[in-house]
Design an enzyme around this catalytic site. Structure first.
Site, PDB file in Angstrom:
ATOM      1  N   THR A  45      90.161  34.168  82.906  1.00 33.78           N
ATOM      2  CA  THR A  45      90.838  34.981  83.924  1.00 33.78           C
ATOM      3  C   THR A  45      92.231  35.378  83.464  1.00 33.78           C
ATOM      4  O   THR A  45      92.661  36.520  83.653  1.00 33.78           O
ATOM      5  CB  THR A  45      90.905  34.239  85.270  1.00 33.78           C
ATOM      6  OG1 THR A  45      89.577  33.946  85.693  1.00 33.78           O
ATOM      7  CG2 THR A  45      91.603  35.062  86.336  1.00 33.78           C
ATOM      8  N   CYS A  46      92.925  34.441  82.826  1.00 36.91           N
ATOM      9  CA  CYS A  46      94.290  34.709  82.372  1.00 36.91           C
ATOM     10  C   CYS A  46      94.325  35.799  81.312  1.00 36.91           C
ATOM     11  O   CYS A  46      95.196  36.669  81.332  1.00 36.91           O
ATOM     12  CB  CYS A  46      94.918  33.430  81.827  1.00 36.91           C
ATOM     13  SG  CYS A  46      94.927  32.057  83.002  1.00 36.91           S
ATOM     14  N   SER A  47      93.376  35.755  80.375  1.00 32.93           N
ATOM     15  CA  SER A  47      93.359  36.704  79.255  1.00 32.93           C
ATOM     16  C   SER A  47      92.724  38.041  79.583  1.00 32.93           C
ATOM     17  O   SER A  47      93.111  39.067  79.032  1.00 32.93           O
ATOM     18  CB  SER A  47      92.602  36.099  78.074  1.00 32.93           C
ATOM     19  OG  SER A  47      93.312  35.030  77.526  1.00 32.93           O
ATOM     20  N   THR A  56      92.612  31.597  78.261  1.00 33.75           N
ATOM     21  CA  THR A  56      91.536  31.269  79.198  1.00 33.75           C
ATOM     22  C   THR A  56      90.995  32.570  79.802  1.00 33.75           C
ATOM     23  O   THR A  56      91.696  33.589  79.808  1.00 33.75           O
ATOM     24  CB  THR A  56      92.036  30.315  80.306  1.00 33.75           C
ATOM     25  OG1 THR A  56      93.151  30.917  80.959  1.00 33.75           O
ATOM     26  CG2 THR A  56      92.449  28.965  79.716  1.00 33.75           C
TER      27      THR A  56
END
Length: 168
Positions: free
Chosen positions: A55-57, A53
């Site tokens: 923000t996560c990546s 995703t």
């Protein structure tokens, strides 16, 4: 919700050990028992809603890998990334971002850890599943929580690597 000073609940999570020899092949998922595997360690655990995703990546996971040495210099034995998916997805995600063995990519496939800690995020209204992980970070020292930062909304104010490093 789990609090600073609490012992983390015993959980069985899964991961695929980093193997630089594996290029495109999948490794074999292994169990990780938090009570047994983390009992004598200082662990930085961060959870996020989903692998691959934005923000996560783009921010959350990469910053932990980039600042690996700073964590080690502060006595951290293990940096762990957790999401409510399977070990194959976590392994593929870690390999795609090149985290290698700096961050242990762990799956909470049944959501047991996030349920037992009260860190569940229900994204069913967005068609993304009822059992996801909130965006959080915690420092676990010999199975006791010494820091817990749960994001109140979007962004990385309390769960990013910088925030955790400031509390070590």
């Amino acid at each position: 919700m789990i609090q600073v000073g609490n012992k983390i609940p015993e959980s069985i999570l899964t991961y695929i050990p980093y193997d630089p020899e594996l290029k495109d092949a999948c490794g074999i998922p292994q169990p990780l028992n938090t009570d047994e595997d983390w009992k004598d360690k200082k662990v930085v655990l961060f959870g996020l809603p989903g692998a691959f995703t934005p923000t996560c990546s783009l921010q959350h996971l990469p910053e932990y890998a980039q600042r690996y040495k700073e964590f080690k210099d502060k006595g951290v034995d293990l940096i762990v990334c957790l999401s409510t998916t399977d070990a194959f997805v976590m392994d593929a995600w870690g390999r795609s971002l090149g985290v290698k063995d700096k961050v242990l990519m762990v799956a909470d496939g049944n959501g047991d850890f996030v349920k037992d800690t009260g860190l569940v995020l229900d994204l069913s209204a967005k068609r993304m599943g009822a059992i996801r992980s909130q965006r959080f970070a915690m420092v676990i020292d010999h199975l006791k929580v010494t820091y817990l930062g749960v994001e109140p909304g979007g962004g990385l104010t309390v769960s990013g690597a910088s925030a955790v490093l400031a509390h070590l």
